[in-house]
Write a protein that holds these residues in place. Structure first.
Motif, PDB file in Angstrom:
ATOM      1  N   PRO A 207      -5.146 -19.821  -4.017  1.00 36.98           N
ATOM      2  CA  PRO A 207      -5.701 -18.715  -3.228  1.00 36.98           C
ATOM      3  C   PRO A 207      -7.020 -18.230  -3.825  1.00 36.98           C
ATOM      4  O   PRO A 207      -7.193 -18.196  -5.054  1.00 36.98           O
ATOM      5  N   ALA A 208      -7.948 -17.867  -2.949  1.00 40.05           N
ATOM      6  CA  ALA A 208      -9.242 -17.371  -3.418  1.00 40.05           C
ATOM      7  C   ALA A 208      -9.296 -15.859  -3.458  1.00 40.05           C
ATOM      8  O   ALA A 208      -9.846 -15.264  -4.393  1.00 40.05           O
ATOM      9  N   ALA A 209      -8.733 -15.222  -2.432  1.00 46.95           N
ATOM     10  CA  ALA A 209      -8.842 -13.764  -2.350  1.00 46.95           C
ATOM     11  C   ALA A 209      -7.834 -13.240  -1.348  1.00 46.95           C
ATOM     12  O   ALA A 209      -7.243 -13.987  -0.563  1.00 46.95           O
ATOM     13  N   LEU A 210      -7.632 -11.925  -1.399  1.00 44.79           N
ATOM     14  CA  LEU A 210      -6.855 -11.207  -0.400  1.00 44.79           C
ATOM     15  C   LEU A 210      -7.795 -10.299   0.368  1.00 44.79           C
ATOM     16  O   LEU A 210      -8.646  -9.628  -0.229  1.00 44.79           O
ATOM     17  N   VAL A 211      -7.644 -10.261   1.676  1.00 43.07           N
ATOM     18  CA  VAL A 211      -8.451  -9.396   2.538  1.00 43.07           C
ATOM     19  C   VAL A 211      -7.492  -8.520   3.330  1.00 43.07           C
ATOM     20  O   VAL A 211      -6.561  -9.034   3.971  1.00 43.07           O
ATOM     21  N   ALA A 212      -7.689  -7.205   3.281  1.00 47.05           N
ATOM     22  CA  ALA A 212      -6.726  -6.282   3.888  1.00 47.05           C
ATOM     23  C   ALA A 212      -7.428  -5.205   4.702  1.00 47.05           C
ATOM     24  O   ALA A 212      -8.581  -4.849   4.441  1.00 47.05           O
ATOM     25  N   ARG A 213      -6.685  -4.704   5.687  1.00 42.08           N
ATOM     26  CA  ARG A 213      -7.060  -3.463   6.373  1.00 42.08           C
ATOM     27  C   ARG A 213      -6.004  -2.425   5.995  1.00 42.08           C
ATOM     28  O   ARG A 213      -4.871  -2.471   6.463  1.00 42.08           O
ATOM     29  N   PHE A 214      -6.383  -1.531   5.110  1.00 41.37           N
ATOM     30  CA  PHE A 214      -5.447  -0.515   4.652  1.00 41.37           C
ATOM     31  C   PHE A 214      -5.353   0.619   5.667  1.00 41.37           C
ATOM     32  O   PHE A 214      -6.286   0.883   6.416  1.00 41.37           O
ATOM     33  N   ARG A 215      -4.226   1.297   5.626  1.00 39.51           N
ATOM     34  CA  ARG A 215      -4.074   2.466   6.488  1.00 39.51           C
ATOM     35  C   ARG A 215      -4.836   3.662   5.913  1.00 39.51           C
ATOM     36  O   ARG A 215      -5.382   4.471   6.641  1.00 39.51           O
ATOM     37  N   GLU A 216      -4.839   3.783   4.574  1.00 38.80           N
ATOM     38  CA  GLU A 216      -5.474   4.950   3.949  1.00 38.80           C
ATOM     39  C   GLU A 216      -6.563   4.582   2.951  1.00 38.80           C
ATOM     40  O   GLU A 216      -7.489   5.348   2.747  1.00 38.80           O
ATOM     41  N   GLY A 217      -6.467   3.444   2.303  1.00 38.04           N
ATOM     42  CA  GLY A 217      -7.478   3.086   1.321  1.00 38.04           C
ATOM     43  C   GLY A 217      -6.872   2.333   0.162  1.00 38.04           C
ATOM     44  O   GLY A 217      -5.646   2.206   0.043  1.00 38.04           O
ATOM     45  N   PRO A 218      -7.703   1.814  -0.750  1.00 35.19           N
ATOM     46  CA  PRO A 218      -7.238   0.914  -1.805  1.00 35.19           C
ATOM     47  C   PRO A 218      -6.828   1.588  -3.104  1.00 35.19           C
ATOM     48  O   PRO A 218      -6.689   0.905  -4.123  1.00 35.19           O
ATOM     49  N   ASP A 219      -6.635   2.894  -3.107  1.00 35.40           N
ATOM     50  CA  ASP A 219      -6.421   3.572  -4.379  1.00 35.40           C
ATOM     51  C   ASP A 219      -5.002   3.433  -4.921  1.00 35.40           C
ATOM     52  O   ASP A 219      -4.781   3.612  -6.118  1.00 35.40           O
ATOM     53  N   ARG A 220      -4.004   3.116  -4.080  1.00 41.56           N
ATOM     54  CA  ARG A 220      -2.623   2.945  -4.555  1.00 41.56           C
ATOM     55  C   ARG A 220      -2.060   1.666  -3.964  1.00 41.56           C
ATOM     56  O   ARG A 220      -1.171   1.671  -3.120  1.00 41.56           O
ATOM     57  N   VAL A 221      -2.583   0.548  -4.439  1.00 41.00           N
ATOM     58  CA  VAL A 221      -2.225  -0.761  -3.895  1.00 41.00           C
ATOM     59  C   VAL A 221      -1.639  -1.627  -5.009  1.00 41.00           C
ATOM     60  O   VAL A 221      -2.106  -1.603  -6.146  1.00 41.00           O
ATOM     61  N   GLU A 222      -0.611  -2.377  -4.654  1.00 38.11           N
ATOM     62  CA  GLU A 222      -0.009  -3.340  -5.570  1.00 38.11           C
ATOM     63  C   GLU A 222      -0.071  -4.736  -4.944  1.00 38.11           C
ATOM     64  O   GLU A 222      -0.043  -4.883  -3.719  1.00 38.11           O
ATOM     65  N   VAL A 223      -0.116  -5.742  -5.789  1.00 40.84           N
ATOM     66  CA  VAL A 223      -0.066  -7.137  -5.354  1.00 40.84           C
ATOM     67  C   VAL A 223       1.059  -7.829  -6.128  1.00 40.84           C
ATOM     68  O   VAL A 223       1.148  -7.705  -7.358  1.00 40.84           O
ATOM     69  N   ALA A 224       1.929  -8.544  -5.399  1.00 43.32           N
ATOM     70  CA  ALA A 224       3.052  -9.233  -6.038  1.00 43.32           C
ATOM     71  C   ALA A 224       2.616 -10.592  -6.566  1.00 43.32           C
ATOM     72  O   ALA A 224       1.974 -11.366  -5.847  1.00 43.32           O
ATOM     73  N   HIS A 225       2.982 -10.874  -7.825  1.00 42.19           N
ATOM     74  CA  HIS A 225       2.707 -12.161  -8.457  1.00 42.19           C
ATOM     75  C   HIS A 225       3.975 -12.861  -8.919  1.00 42.19           C
ATOM     76  O   HIS A 225       4.001 -14.078  -9.018  1.00 42.19           O
TER      77      HIS A 225
ATOM     78  N   GLU B 234       0.846  -1.194   0.000  1.00 42.54           N
ATOM     79  CA  GLU B 234       0.000   0.000   0.000  1.00 42.54           C
ATOM     80  C   GLU B 234       0.881   1.243   0.000  1.00 42.54           C
ATOM     81  O   GLU B 234       1.654   1.470   0.923  1.00 42.54           O
ATOM     82  N   ARG B 235       0.755   2.054  -1.052  1.00 43.26           N
ATOM     83  CA  ARG B 235       1.534   3.291  -1.176  1.00 43.26           C
ATOM     84  C   ARG B 235       3.026   3.058  -0.911  1.00 43.26           C
ATOM     85  O   ARG B 235       3.686   3.820  -0.217  1.00 43.26           O
ATOM     86  N   GLY B 236       3.538   1.977  -1.460  1.00 41.83           N
ATOM     87  CA  GLY B 236       4.952   1.659  -1.355  1.00 41.83           C
ATOM     88  C   GLY B 236       5.352   0.916  -0.096  1.00 41.83           C
ATOM     89  O   GLY B 236       6.503   0.497   0.024  1.00 41.83           O
ATOM     90  N   GLU B 237       4.439   0.725   0.837  1.00 42.55           N
ATOM     91  CA  GLU B 237       4.765   0.057   2.095  1.00 42.55           C
ATOM     92  C   GLU B 237       4.198  -1.359   2.100  1.00 42.55           C
ATOM     93  O   GLU B 237       3.008  -1.574   1.818  1.00 42.55           O
ATOM     94  N   VAL B 238       5.042  -2.328   2.434  1.00 43.15           N
ATOM     95  CA  VAL B 238       4.627  -3.726   2.448  1.00 43.15           C
ATOM     96  C   VAL B 238       3.734  -3.978   3.663  1.00 43.15           C
ATOM     97  O   VAL B 238       4.117  -3.691   4.805  1.00 43.15           O
ATOM     98  N   LEU B 239       2.538  -4.513   3.399  1.00 40.02           N
ATOM     99  CA  LEU B 239       1.647  -4.889   4.503  1.00 40.02           C
ATOM    100  C   LEU B 239       2.107  -6.224   5.089  1.00 40.02           C
ATOM    101  O   LEU B 239       2.556  -7.122   4.372  1.00 40.02           O
TER     102      LEU B 239
END
Length: 570
Positions: A192-210, A164-169
């Motif tokens: 895997p079926a899904a990812l569930v997260a609690r963001f600090r600010e929101g989902p607008d600048r999120v990346e997922v590693a594949h 999230e925004r450059g920070e690894v959750l």
């Protein structure tokens, strides 16, 4: 950046004389091998440009600066590059794996480098939209990546990463453990079926590693291990940053290839497991960093390699078992290799760890600070290692150790001129391996400063501990002209300057009394605190990477320094 400080020949001669004073004997002398500086001449091939931000970039273009390629994959296809070619990568975040099918050759490496003054990041993560807000305030997104199977039921081995925004959750292993800055992977790792997260600010600048591999030369077998003989080698990698790989435990995000590669000013950070795999032979890595990786910074099996002026900071944030494999760097089946001027700091595991079938290596001029379990660890058939001129301090106690230097199931090693201080556990611990996996004998400990250790009052440790199967085994270790401190807040049973086991008493020798220590070990010239240390009479046994620089210098250009103890080559 560049090659480091030039050592004038006069200084080299003075260094040689100084060390020879320590290693002289009346028989065939054991002496340091000095390799004078050398320059390699590289063949110059074609130059190609990759620039994703160029408005006219296209993989259909010829790859010139005016008409650059758009992707790195365009450069790495079979038959595209030849030995001596250079790929200049321009500013940008490249969301792809670099998997060269062609390698260079001695004297004609293939180069991948960042354009001068430009920042290049190669990442295993993609931008991730379509997060759905849940009734409990979390955000859920269906998994769209590949299966990520593991080989352990321990959830720490899972590979999913969310940024999230450059920070690894940080991952959690149960949905009800979610809090701000964490995520949970729903479903098994193989599907895997899904990812569930609690963001600090929101989902607008999120990346997922594949992607698991960020730089990984490919041979005929796409599943070949890093460094395998059938894979391409002879690369030059300069000024690139690699991050956010969804790699498996024990597997590096960056691999240098089979042989002869040069990595300069490379950063590998915030991956799921190991950052940089140095497996192969005759690699040189300079001014590079493997920081904040999920399991460990560096690792692999290398023959005749040099790692210098580099670092490992803050690794094992995922919490892998540090007694298994985690920390700054862990090398296995490594021979004739030099690790020098290396910073290992704040790792949740040993700072520099040689484990399993290592021989004839040198660890010199390093700083190991605030690591867990051990600053420097020699283990399981690690032999003829020269550990010299290092500073080890602030090791944190975990489980049963917080030692500056620990050796177990390792033998015929030399600890020379090290400063070991302020560790929560002991200074030097020559430990009898509880499982008796290999010989624990014949360590030379000479001219080390060991004091101010055992800083925790609730642990059992000593400045200097030596153990063996028998009293005769203990005497195979040799101690010469070391300065050993007094333990503050000591309790003889738990904390003291010296420990020897076995002795005539079941509890062994636990004391600050130097005279008693001298009766039980093979010892010359030990002093209390820092005064009175005398020139070392020698001789030294053969130890260290005597041949590494001689082989590496002609291909890379090597600084002139002593890297091993042994007979001068004829």
């Amino acid at each position: 950046m560049g090659r480091g400080v030039h050592v004038p020949e006069a200084d080299v001669v003075r260094l040689a004389l100084a060390v020879l004073l320590l290693g002289s004997s009346c028989a065939e002398p054991d002496r340091p091998v000095i390799v004078r500086e050398s320059r390699a001449v590289e063949a110059q091939g074609r130059t190609f440009h990759v620039d994703q931000q160029h408005p006219g970039a296209s993989d259909r273009h010829p790859g010139t600066e005016a008409k650059p390629w758009r992707t790195l994959s365009r450069a790495t296809g079979r038959g595209v590059l030849r030995p001596g070619d250079t790929v200049v990568i321009h500013e940008g975040v490249y969301r792809e794996s670099v998997e060269p099918r062609e390698g260079g050759r001695p004297g004609a490496r293939i180069t991948f480098r960042a354009a001068e003054g430009e920042t290049v990041v190669i990442t295993g993560a993609d931008l991730a939209a379509d997060w759905r807000r849940q009734s409990d305030g979390t955000w859920r997104r269906a998994w769209t990546g590949p299966p990520l199977p593991t080989y352990s039921d321990d959830p720490v081995f899972r590979q999913e990463m969310v940024i999230e925004r450059g920070e690894v959750l940080r991952p959690v292993w149960h949905r009800d453990s979610l809090r701000a800055g964490t995520f949970w992977a729903e479903g098994p790792p193989e599907s895997p079926a899904a990812l569930v997260a609690r963001f600090r600010e929101g989902p607008d600048r999120v990346e997922v590693a594949h992607r698991a591999r960020l730089f990984w030369p490919l041979g005929a077998d796409p599943n070949a291990e890093c460094g395998s003989a059938g894979t391409p080698g002879y690369f030059r990698i300069q000024g690139l940053t690699f991050r956010h790989a969804a790699n498996r435990a024990q597997i590096g995000a960056v691999c240098l290839g089979s042989a002869g590669s040069l990595a300069e000013a490379v950063r590998v950070e915030w991956t799921n497991a190991r950052g940089l795999d140095v497996s192969g032979r005759e690699h040189l890595i300079r001014q590079s960093a493997a920081d904040y990786n999920g399991q460990m910074g560096w690792g692999g099996a290398c023959a005749s390699c040099v790692i210098e002026d580099s670092r490992a900071v803050g690794n094992n944030w995922k919490g892998y078992d540090p007694f298994w494999e985690a920390g700054g760097g862990k090398w296995v089946r490594t021979t004739d290799t030099v690790i020098r001027r290396f910073l290992a700091r704040d790792n949740d595991g040993p700072g520099i760890w040689l484990d399993i079938d290592n021989a004839d290596n040198t660890i010199e001029g390093c700083l190991a600070e605030n690591n867990a379990i051990a600053g420097i660890a020699l283990e399981f058939r690690t032999v003829r290692t020269l550990v010299q001129h290092n500073v080890v301090r602030g090791t944190r106690w975990v489980g049963w150790s917080g030692s500056g230097v620990i050796s177990q199931a390792a033998s015929h090693n030399v600890l020379l001129h090290n400063t070991i201080t302020s560790n929560e556990g002991g200074g030097i611990w020559l430990r009898r391996d509880p499982d008796k996996r290999a010989e624990d004998e014949h360590t030379l400990v000479a001219r080390n400063l060991v004091m101010g250790n055992v800083t925790r009052r609730d642990v059992e440790a000593r400045e200097l501990s030596v153990e063996g199967e028998t009293a005769s085994d203990v005497r195979t270790h040799t101690f010469r002209h070391n300065a050993i401190g007094f333990v503050r807040d000591r309790e003889a049973i738990w904390r003291s300057s010296f420990f020897v086991h076995p002795t005539e008493t079941p509890a062994g020798y636990r004391s600050d009394d130097l005279s008693g220590w001298r009766r039980l070990v093979t010892e010359t010239g030990t002093v209390r605190e820092a005064g009175g240390m005398l020139p070392e009479p020698g001789p030294f046994p053969r130890a260290g990477a005597i041949g590494a620089y001689a082989r590496v210098a002609g291909r890379h250009g090597a600084q002139a320094e002593a890297v091993g103890l042994g007979p001068l080559p004829r």
